[in-house]
Design a protein around this motif. Structure first.
Motif, PDB file in Angstrom:
ATOM      1  N   SER A 159       0.830  -1.197   0.000  1.00  0.00           N
ATOM      2  CA  SER A 159       0.000   0.000   0.000  1.00  0.00           C
ATOM      3  C   SER A 159       0.870   1.255   0.000  1.00  0.00           C
ATOM      4  N   LEU A 160       0.253   2.381  -0.328  1.00  0.00           N
ATOM      5  CA  LEU A 160       0.958   3.661  -0.418  1.00  0.00           C
ATOM      6  C   LEU A 160       0.470   4.606   0.670  1.00  0.00           C
ATOM      7  N   ALA A 161       1.342   5.490   1.095  1.00  0.00           N
ATOM      8  CA  ALA A 161       0.989   6.520   2.077  1.00  0.00           C
ATOM      9  C   ALA A 161       1.794   7.770   1.761  1.00  0.00           C
ATOM     10  N   VAL A 162       1.244   8.917   2.127  1.00  0.00           N
ATOM     11  CA  VAL A 162       1.918  10.195   1.925  1.00  0.00           C
ATOM     12  C   VAL A 162       2.472  10.671   3.255  1.00  0.00           C
ATOM     13  N   GLU A 163       3.730  11.090   3.222  1.00  0.00           N
ATOM     14  CA  GLU A 163       4.372  11.711   4.384  1.00  0.00           C
ATOM     15  C   GLU A 163       5.028  12.991   3.887  1.00  0.00           C
ATOM     16  N   GLU A 164       4.487  14.113   4.326  1.00  0.00           N
ATOM     17  CA  GLU A 164       4.921  15.424   3.846  1.00  0.00           C
ATOM     18  C   GLU A 164       4.852  15.457   2.317  1.00  0.00           C
ATOM     19  N   HIS A 165       5.977  15.590   1.627  1.00  0.00           N
ATOM     20  CA  HIS A 165       5.972  15.670   0.162  1.00  0.00           C
ATOM     21  C   HIS A 165       6.446  14.372  -0.495  1.00  0.00           C
ATOM     22  N   PHE A 166       6.277  13.267   0.203  1.00  0.00           N
ATOM     23  CA  PHE A 166       6.747  11.986  -0.317  1.00  0.00           C
ATOM     24  C   PHE A 166       5.606  10.976  -0.341  1.00  0.00           C
ATOM     25  N   LEU A 167       5.536  10.231  -1.427  1.00  0.00           N
ATOM     26  CA  LEU A 167       4.629   9.097  -1.542  1.00  0.00           C
ATOM     27  C   LEU A 167       5.485   7.863  -1.354  1.00  0.00           C
ATOM     28  N   MET A 168       5.080   6.991  -0.431  1.00  0.00           N
ATOM     29  CA  MET A 168       5.940   5.860  -0.082  1.00  0.00           C
ATOM     30  C   MET A 168       5.172   4.551  -0.035  1.00  0.00           C
ATOM     31  N   GLU A 169       5.850   3.490  -0.450  1.00  0.00           N
ATOM     32  CA  GLU A 169       5.315   2.150  -0.239  1.00  0.00           C
ATOM     33  C   GLU A 169       5.379   1.849   1.251  1.00  0.00           C
ATOM     34  N   GLN A 170       4.343   1.193   1.754  1.00  0.00           N
ATOM     35  CA  GLN A 170       4.265   0.839   3.172  1.00  0.00           C
ATOM     36  C   GLN A 170       4.026  -0.661   3.314  1.00  0.00           C
ATOM     37  N   PRO A 171       5.049  -1.485   3.118  1.00  0.00           N
ATOM     38  CA  PRO A 171       4.850  -2.932   3.278  1.00  0.00           C
ATOM     39  C   PRO A 171       4.510  -3.260   4.733  1.00  0.00           C
ATOM     40  N   VAL A 172       3.656  -4.250   4.917  1.00  0.00           N
ATOM     41  CA  VAL A 172       3.274  -4.684   6.264  1.00  0.00           C
ATOM     42  C   VAL A 172       4.031  -5.965   6.566  1.00  0.00           C
ATOM     43  N   ALA A 173       4.714  -5.977   7.696  1.00  0.00           N
ATOM     44  CA  ALA A 173       5.551  -7.128   8.052  1.00  0.00           C
ATOM     45  C   ALA A 173       4.800  -8.100   8.952  1.00  0.00           C
ATOM     46  N   GLU A 174       4.953  -9.388   8.675  1.00  0.00           N
ATOM     47  CA  GLU A 174       4.495 -10.415   9.616  1.00  0.00           C
ATOM     48  C   GLU A 174       5.510 -10.526  10.747  1.00  0.00           C
ATOM     49  N   ILE A 175       6.773 -10.400  10.370  1.00  0.00           N
ATOM     50  CA  ILE A 175       7.877 -10.533  11.327  1.00  0.00           C
ATOM     51  C   ILE A 175       8.831  -9.380  11.108  1.00  0.00           C
ATOM     52  N   GLN A 176       9.287  -8.794  12.194  1.00  0.00           N
ATOM     53  CA  GLN A 176      10.329  -7.767  12.143  1.00  0.00           C
ATOM     54  C   GLN A 176      11.527  -8.280  12.927  1.00  0.00           C
ATOM     55  N   PHE A 177      12.714  -7.997  12.416  1.00  0.00           N
ATOM     56  CA  PHE A 177      13.916  -8.437  13.120  1.00  0.00           C
ATOM     57  C   PHE A 177      15.065  -7.503  12.784  1.00  0.00           C
ATOM     58  N   HIS A 178      16.136  -7.649  13.518  1.00  0.00           N
ATOM     59  CA  HIS A 178      17.325  -6.827  13.332  1.00  0.00           C
ATOM     60  C   HIS A 178      18.494  -7.735  12.967  1.00  0.00           C
ATOM     61  N   ALA A 179      19.391  -7.198  12.181  1.00  0.00           N
ATOM     62  CA  ALA A 179      20.638  -7.895  11.859  1.00  0.00           C
ATOM     63  C   ALA A 179      21.786  -7.006  12.304  1.00  0.00           C
ATOM     64  N   VAL A 180      22.778  -7.629  12.904  1.00  0.00           N
ATOM     65  CA  VAL A 180      23.947  -6.910  13.400  1.00  0.00           C
ATOM     66  C   VAL A 180      25.153  -7.365  12.589  1.00  0.00           C
ATOM     67  N   TYR A 181      25.901  -6.388  12.086  1.00  0.00           N
ATOM     68  CA  TYR A 181      27.061  -6.656  11.239  1.00  0.00           C
ATOM     69  C   TYR A 181      28.303  -6.084  11.900  1.00  0.00           C
ATOM     70  N   GLY A 182      29.419  -6.689  11.599  1.00  0.00           N
ATOM     71  CA  GLY A 182      30.715  -6.179  12.036  1.00  0.00           C
ATOM     72  C   GLY A 182      31.700  -6.324  10.893  1.00  0.00           C
ATOM     73  N   SER A 183      32.957  -6.112  11.194  1.00  0.00           N
ATOM     74  CA  SER A 183      34.007  -6.259  10.181  1.00  0.00           C
ATOM     75  C   SER A 183      34.863  -7.458  10.518  1.00  0.00           C
ATOM     76  N   ASP A 184      35.269  -8.195   9.493  1.00  0.00           N
ATOM     77  CA  ASP A 184      36.184  -9.311   9.731  1.00  0.00           C
ATOM     78  C   ASP A 184      37.623  -8.797   9.710  1.00  0.00           C
ATOM     79  N   ASP A 185      38.578  -9.708   9.778  1.00  0.00           N
ATOM     80  CA  ASP A 185      39.995  -9.327   9.833  1.00  0.00           C
ATOM     81  C   ASP A 185      40.465  -8.592   8.578  1.00  0.00           C
TER      82      ASP A 185
END
Length: 198
Positions: A159-185
């Protein structure tokens, strides 16, 4: 809670998550280049005027030892919801990534494959510019000729939504999660953990 290989992430989505840290890092670096080119007046006139009007000037990247990205998942579709300086979550940044006039720039700075993959996982956004759409043309990705017609796309997924002067896709998530990244050697961005929200 930390997952080493969570069941809810398919192999295809896990591959997208693993590479997202590197791709977002490249996107942030390319975004700095775009800002510098705009400030130094090294972009074509009409494009430079448009970007300048929307405040797309220099953007400073924050370097951190750890990179955290937020993802949404619906069935087997994954997308970025936020990240460093919230680059994937900011409407202007999303719009710039999907802006047809900047395709050659992103392809050059990111390489074609990384650009294509970012466009797949970063929901679209459009700058609702006051400039009239030329006769016979449509707004790219929407097939409408004036911004007010976006409301006719109410059955569009996502679906689409307007925020100020922007039209944006608004996907709805069944699951939300975070990924953490670092640097290797070797200084490469690598996935460390996938975390479910508390």
């Amino acid at each position: 809670m930390t997952f080493t290989d969570p069941e809810f992430v398919s192999p295809r989505c896990r591959a997208a998550v693993e590479s997202a840290g590197y791709r977002v890092t490249r996107w942030a670096a390319a975004r700095e280049v775009l800002g510098r080119r705009l400030v130094k007046q090294r972009l074509p006139g009409a494009l430079a005027d448009f970007l300048d009007l929307w405040g797309a000037g220099e953007r400073t990247r924050v370097q951190a030892a750890e990179l955290r990205l937020s993802f949404g998942l619906m069935l087997d579709q994954i997308w970025l919801q936020g990240g460093p300086n919230d680059l994937p979550g900011m409407p202007l940044e999303r719009a710039l990534l999907h802006l047809p006039a900047l395709r050659s720039f992103w392809r050059q700075e990111l390489r074609q494959h990384h650009f294509d993959e970012l466009r797949t996982i970063v929901p679209q956004a459009w700058v609702m510019d006051d400039t009239a759409v030329p006769p016979g043309a449509v707004i790219h990705g929407l097939g409408i000729t004036v911004w007010d017609e976006w409301r006719m796309l109410k059955d569009r997924k996502p679906s689409l939504a307007v925020e100020e002067h922007f039209l944006m896709e608004q996907p709805v998530a069944e699951i939300q999660f975070h990924a953490v990244y670092g640097s290797d050697d070797h200084g490469r961005v690598v996935l460390r953990t996938i975390e479910a929200p508390p």
